[in-house]
Design a protein around this motif. Structure first.
Motif, mmCIF file in Angstrom:
data_model
loop_
_atom_site.group_PDB
_atom_site.id
_atom_site.type_symbol
_atom_site.label_atom_id
_atom_site.label_comp_id
_atom_site.label_asym_id
_atom_site.label_seq_id
_atom_site.Cartn_x
_atom_site.Cartn_y
_atom_site.Cartn_z
ATOM 1 N N UNK A 80 36.645 48.947 34.692
ATOM 2 C CA UNK A 80 37.007 49.594 35.959
ATOM 3 C C UNK A 80 35.779 49.871 36.822
ATOM 4 N N UNK A 81 34.723 50.383 36.200
ATOM 5 C CA UNK A 81 33.495 50.656 36.948
ATOM 6 C C UNK A 81 32.921 49.377 37.547
ATOM 7 N N UNK A 82 32.940 48.303 36.780
ATOM 8 C CA UNK A 82 32.418 47.024 37.276
ATOM 9 C C UNK A 82 33.191 46.579 38.509
ATOM 10 N N UNK A 83 34.506 46.652 38.444
ATOM 11 C CA UNK A 83 35.326 46.267 39.601
ATOM 12 C C UNK A 83 34.997 47.123 40.824
ATOM 13 N N UNK A 84 34.871 48.420 40.608
ATOM 14 C CA UNK A 84 34.560 49.329 41.719
ATOM 15 C C UNK A 84 33.171 49.053 42.298
ATOM 16 N N UNK A 85 32.208 48.810 41.425
ATOM 17 C CA UNK A 85 30.848 48.530 41.907
ATOM 18 C C UNK A 85 30.782 47.204 42.654
ATOM 19 N N UNK A 86 31.523 46.215 42.175
ATOM 20 C CA UNK A 86 31.554 44.926 42.884
ATOM 21 C C UNK A 86 32.120 45.128 44.295
ATOM 22 N N UNK A 87 33.146 45.944 44.398
ATOM 23 C CA UNK A 87 33.781 46.192 45.696
ATOM 24 C C UNK A 87 32.915 47.058 46.605
ATOM 25 N N UNK A 88 32.050 47.871 46.019
ATOM 26 C CA UNK A 88 31.247 48.805 46.823
ATOM 27 C C UNK A 88 30.112 48.122 47.578
ATOM 28 N N UNK A 89 29.667 46.975 47.103
ATOM 29 C CA UNK A 89 28.549 46.236 47.706
ATOM 30 C C UNK A 89 27.250 47.038 47.729
ATOM 31 N N UNK A 90 27.103 48.001 46.814
ATOM 32 C CA UNK A 90 25.875 48.792 46.745
ATOM 33 C C UNK A 90 24.765 48.079 45.979
ATOM 34 N N UNK A 91 25.145 47.111 45.179
ATOM 35 C CA UNK A 91 24.155 46.370 44.400
ATOM 36 C C UNK A 91 23.996 44.991 45.033
ATOM 37 N N UNK A 92 22.786 44.471 45.085
ATOM 38 C CA UNK A 92 22.552 43.189 45.742
ATOM 39 C C UNK A 92 23.178 42.019 44.987
ATOM 40 N N UNK A 93 24.248 41.478 45.540
ATOM 41 C CA UNK A 93 24.946 40.306 45.009
ATOM 42 C C UNK A 93 24.969 40.233 43.481
ATOM 43 N N UNK A 94 25.611 41.187 42.844
ATOM 44 C CA UNK A 94 25.620 41.163 41.382
ATOM 45 C C UNK A 94 26.515 40.060 40.837
ATOM 46 N N UNK A 95 26.090 39.468 39.747
ATOM 47 C CA UNK A 95 26.908 38.540 38.990
ATOM 48 C C UNK A 95 27.875 39.403 38.182
ATOM 49 N N UNK A 96 29.169 39.117 38.251
ATOM 50 C CA UNK A 96 30.175 39.978 37.617
ATOM 51 C C UNK A 96 29.939 40.120 36.111
ATOM 52 N N UNK A 97 29.612 39.036 35.429
ATOM 53 C CA UNK A 97 29.401 39.108 33.972
ATOM 54 C C UNK A 97 28.169 39.948 33.647
ATOM 55 N N UNK A 98 27.095 39.744 34.401
ATOM 56 C CA UNK A 98 25.877 40.534 34.177
ATOM 57 C C UNK A 98 26.140 42.011 34.470
#
Length: 137
Positions: free
Chosen positions: A10-28
Motif C-alpha cells: 500500500x505504501x509503495x502504491x501511495x508513494x508512486x502516486x505522490x511523485x515525491x521520489x524521482x522516477x522510482x522503479x516500482x520493484x525497487x
C-alpha cells in the motif's frame, strides 16, 4: 502475504502516486519500503535506539513522513535516535545486535538488501558476509 508486506504494498502504491521520489522503479521502491518497515519494527524492538538507514531508505522515510495519510501505514511510532549520538566504541555491538534482530525477525539478509543497511555494510567491511549469517536462535 504478511501484514508488513501488505503495508509495504500500500505504501509503495501511495508513494508512486505522490511523485515525491524521482522516477522510482516500482520493484525497487517496494523493496525499499519493505526494508524501511522492517527497520522500523527492529527500532521498535530496540526501544528506538538505532535505525541505521541508507540514503535510499532515508529518502523513502522522508517521503512517507511528509505525505498526508501515509504515516498511518507505519508500525507503531517509535522515537528514533541518530546513531551518531552513540559511543563510538559501542557501534559494533549495536550493529551486531541490529543484524541479529533482523535475522531473528525476518530471516537471512538477502544480497539485494545489504546495500540498504549500514549495519550489514559495516560488518561486510570487516570481513563478515552478512548474507551468510543465520540467527543463533
Amino acid at each position: 502475504m504478511t501484514g508488513l508486506d501488505e503495508r509495504a504494498r500500500r505504501l509503495t502504491e501511495e508513494l508512486m502516486a505522490s511523485h515525491l521520489l524521482p522516477e522510482p522503479n516500482a520493484a525497487d521502491l517496494r523493496l525499499q519500503v519493505r526494508e524501511l518497515l522492517r527497520g522500523l519494527v527492529i527500532a521498535t524492538d530496540m526501544s528506538g535506539r538505532l535505525l541505521p538507514l541508507s540514503v535510499e531508505l532515508s529518502d523513502v522515510w522522508l517521503a512517507v513522513l511528509v505525505t498526508p495519510g501515509l504515516p498511518e501505514h507505519l508500525p507503531d511510532p517509535v522515537e528514533l535516535v541518530d546513531v551518531r549520538v552513540g559511543a563510538p566504541g559501542g557501534l559494533t555491538d549495536l550493529f551486531v545486535e541490529w543484524v541479529d534482530r533482523y535475522l531473528t525477525t525476518f530471516g537471512p539478509l538477502e544480497p539485494d538488501v545489504v546495500r540498504y543497511w549500514p549495519a550489514a555494510r559495516f560488518l561486510a567491511a570487516r570481513g563478515v558476509d552478512p548474507t551468510a549469517l543465520v540467527s543463533p536462535r
